[in-house]
Enzyme design. Structure first.
Site, PDB file in Angstrom:
ATOM      1  N   SER A   1       0.834  -1.184  -0.070  1.00 22.52           N
ATOM      2  CA  SER A   1      -0.033   0.242   0.346  1.00 22.52           C
ATOM      3  C   SER A   1       0.903   1.392  -0.203  1.00 22.52           C
ATOM      4  CB  SER A   1      -0.800  -0.154   1.104  1.00 22.52           C
ATOM      5  OG  SER A   1      -1.220   1.365   1.284  1.00 22.52           O
TER       6      SER A   1
ATOM      7  N   HIS B   1      -1.596  -0.824  -4.067  1.00 23.16           N
ATOM      8  CA  HIS B   1      -2.686  -0.909  -3.112  1.00 23.16           C
ATOM      9  C   HIS B   1      -2.377   0.506  -2.746  1.00 23.16           C
ATOM     10  CE1 HIS B   1      -6.345  -1.933  -1.018  1.00 23.16           C
ATOM     11  NE2 HIS B   1      -5.923  -1.536  -0.495  1.00 23.16           N
TER      12      HIS B   1
ATOM     13  N   ASP C   1      -4.820   3.420  -1.464  1.00 23.98           N
ATOM     14  CA  ASP C   1      -6.029   3.665  -0.058  1.00 23.98           C
ATOM     15  C   ASP C   1      -6.132   5.562  -0.889  1.00 23.98           C
ATOM     16  OD1 ASP C   1      -4.454   2.381   1.815  1.00 23.98           O
ATOM     17  OD2 ASP C   1      -6.445   1.440   0.992  1.00 23.98           O
TER      18      ASP C   1
ATOM     19  N   MET D   1      -8.692   8.447   0.674  1.00 28.98           N
ATOM     20  CA  MET D   1      -9.757   8.809   1.152  1.00 28.98           C
ATOM     21  C   MET D   1      -9.972  10.026   1.315  1.00 28.98           C
ATOM     22  SD  MET D   1      -7.353   7.160   4.547  1.00 28.98           S
ATOM     23  CE  MET D   1      -6.510   5.417   4.826  1.00 28.98           C
TER      24      MET D   1
ATOM     25  N   HIS E   1      -7.900   1.000  -3.627  1.00 30.04           N
ATOM     26  CA  HIS E   1      -9.427   1.119  -2.623  1.00 30.04           C
ATOM     27  C   HIS E   1      -9.984   1.846  -2.078  1.00 30.04           C
ATOM     28  CE1 HIS E   1      -9.667   0.089   2.290  1.00 30.04           C
ATOM     29  NE2 HIS E   1     -10.599  -0.070   2.041  1.00 30.04           N
TER      30      HIS E   1
ATOM     31  N   MET F   1     -12.255   4.102   0.069  1.00 32.72           N
ATOM     32  CA  MET F   1     -12.760   4.642   1.372  1.00 32.72           C
ATOM     33  C   MET F   1     -13.509   6.443   1.471  1.00 32.72           C
ATOM     34  SD  MET F   1      -9.446   3.071   3.724  1.00 32.72           S
ATOM     35  CE  MET F   1      -8.782   3.176   1.558  1.00 32.72           C
TER      36      MET F   1
ATOM     37  N   MET G   1     -11.459  -5.989   6.229  1.00 31.55           N
ATOM     38  CA  MET G   1     -10.459  -4.794   6.144  1.00 31.55           C
ATOM     39  C   MET G   1      -9.970  -6.088   7.968  1.00 31.55           C
ATOM     40  SD  MET G   1     -10.245  -2.394   4.569  1.00 31.55           S
ATOM     41  CE  MET G   1      -9.107  -1.624   5.955  1.00 31.55           C
TER      42      MET G   1
ATOM     43  N   ASP H   1      -6.751  -6.429   4.381  1.00 23.16           N
ATOM     44  CA  ASP H   1      -6.542  -4.898   4.241  1.00 23.16           C
ATOM     45  C   ASP H   1      -5.763  -4.906   5.498  1.00 23.16           C
ATOM     46  OD1 ASP H   1      -6.738  -2.053   2.820  1.00 23.16           O
ATOM     47  OD2 ASP H   1      -5.162  -3.025   3.648  1.00 23.16           O
TER      48      ASP H   1
HETATM   49  C1  DX5 Z   1      -6.325   1.756   5.589  1.00 24.55           C
HETATM   50  C2  DX5 Z   1      -6.321   1.102   4.282  1.00 24.55           C
HETATM   51  C3  DX5 Z   1      -4.904   0.253   4.639  1.00 24.55           C
HETATM   52  C4  DX5 Z   1      -3.178   0.792   5.093  1.00 24.55           C
HETATM   53  C5  DX5 Z   1      -2.511  -0.741   5.242  1.00 24.55           C
HETATM   54  O1  DX5 Z   1      -7.309   1.832   6.150  1.00 24.55           O
HETATM   55  O2  DX5 Z   1      -7.062   0.650   3.430  1.00 24.55           O
HETATM   56  O3  DX5 Z   1      -4.444  -0.211   3.372  1.00 24.55           O
HETATM   57  O4  DX5 Z   1      -2.322   1.394   4.239  1.00 24.55           O
HETATM   58  O5  DX5 Z   1      -1.130  -0.033   5.987  1.00 24.55           O
HETATM   59  P1  DX5 Z   1      -0.852  -1.625   6.792  1.00 24.55           P
HETATM   60  O6  DX5 Z   1      -0.231  -2.910   6.125  1.00 24.55           O
HETATM   61  O7  DX5 Z   1       0.508   0.404   7.400  1.00 24.55           O
HETATM   62  O8  DX5 Z   1      -1.428  -1.004   7.836  1.00 24.55           O
HETATM   63 ZN    ZN Z   2      -6.243  -0.649   1.861  1.00 22.05          ZN
END
Ligand code: DX5
Ligand code: ZN
Length: 240
Positions: free
Chosen positions: A8, A33, A35, A37, A66, A68, A137, A176
């Protein structure tokens, strides 16, 4: 079962993003990956389509986005245009989830669904045959560097059973959050086929290649997570 490793980029050095992505690819990563947000669905703001395009330009590996965010339907066209191969939406943000999945497939991306740790797997039962990716998750979304929630292992096992029973051919089960050398074994043993890892890859003291090698070895060896699993100590920027 082959296990794919998806670093990620949330934990990567954004000042050297293309370099970090290439380094992860050279070190054997299978997917990248991303993320996204919005500061509403989760208490953090991260990445948009522009950065996704930069990741796309830096690698030929599958880009796993991903979302969010609230109202993902308004935005996944932009992420598809930015080069996403997989786009995952949260069940909690999609009142018309079946239509959302259909629309993603029409756009030519692999549709994925995920749910927060507190959300029941039953909420996905009707759409499991429709998706190419189902994500557990194993942390509460919003930050990297958090500890794996041990109860996730049982939820992975149940999702694996649902996919084996009703899943589309080739559908992947992704986990994840909090994946590292101590937790990868339990997650893969329970049925995960894709492991996302952020802090454990980009913040590993021995470097990205060693980090990926350790996670892959742990995934292949299997093994359980003890209650009160390992807690990660991390930095301050979006990574707890
Ligand atoms: C959290 C994300 C994950 C996160 C994973 O909300 O969706 O993808 O970045 O990071 P680690 O492996 O550090 O938990
Ligand atoms: Zn993620």
């Amino acid at each position: 079962m082959t296990v794919r490793i998806a670093p990620s980029i949330l934990s990567a050095d954004f000042g050297r993003l293309a370099e970090q992505v290439s380094e992860a690819a050279e070190a054997g990563a299978d997917w990248i990956h991303v993320d996204v947000m919005d500061g509403h669905f989760v208490p953090n703001i991260t990445i948009g389509p522009a950065v996704t395009s930069a990741v796309r330009a830096a690698t030929d590996l599958p880009v796993d986005v991903h979302l969010m965010i609230e109202e993902p339907d308004r935005y996944f066209c932009a992420f598809a245009d930015a080069g996403a191969d997989y786009i995952t939406v949260h069940q909690e943000t999609c009142p018309q989830l079946h239509r959302t999945i259909e629309r993603m497939r029409e756009l030519g991306v692999h549709p994925g669904v995920t749910l927060n740790p507190a959300t029941s797997l039953e909420t996905l039962a009707e759409v499991i045959p429709e998706v190419d990716l189902a994500v557990i998750m194993s942390v509460n979304p919003g930050f990297g560097g958090q500890a794996y929630i041990p109860a996730s292992t049982e939820k992975i096992r149940r999702l694996r059973a649902m996919l084996d029973e009703n899943g589309a051919d080739g559908a992947q089960l992704e986990v994840d959050g909090g994946i590292n050398g101590d937790t990868a074994g339990a997650a893969s043993e329970a049925g995960a086929s894709v492991l996302v890892a952020g802090a454990a890859v980009f913040r590993h003291p021995d470097g990205i290649a060693e980090a990926i090698r350790l996670i892959r070895r742990a995934a292949e060896e299997g093994g359980a997570v003890e209650d009160g699993g390992p807690a990660e100590e991390g930095g301050a920027d979006g990574v707890q």
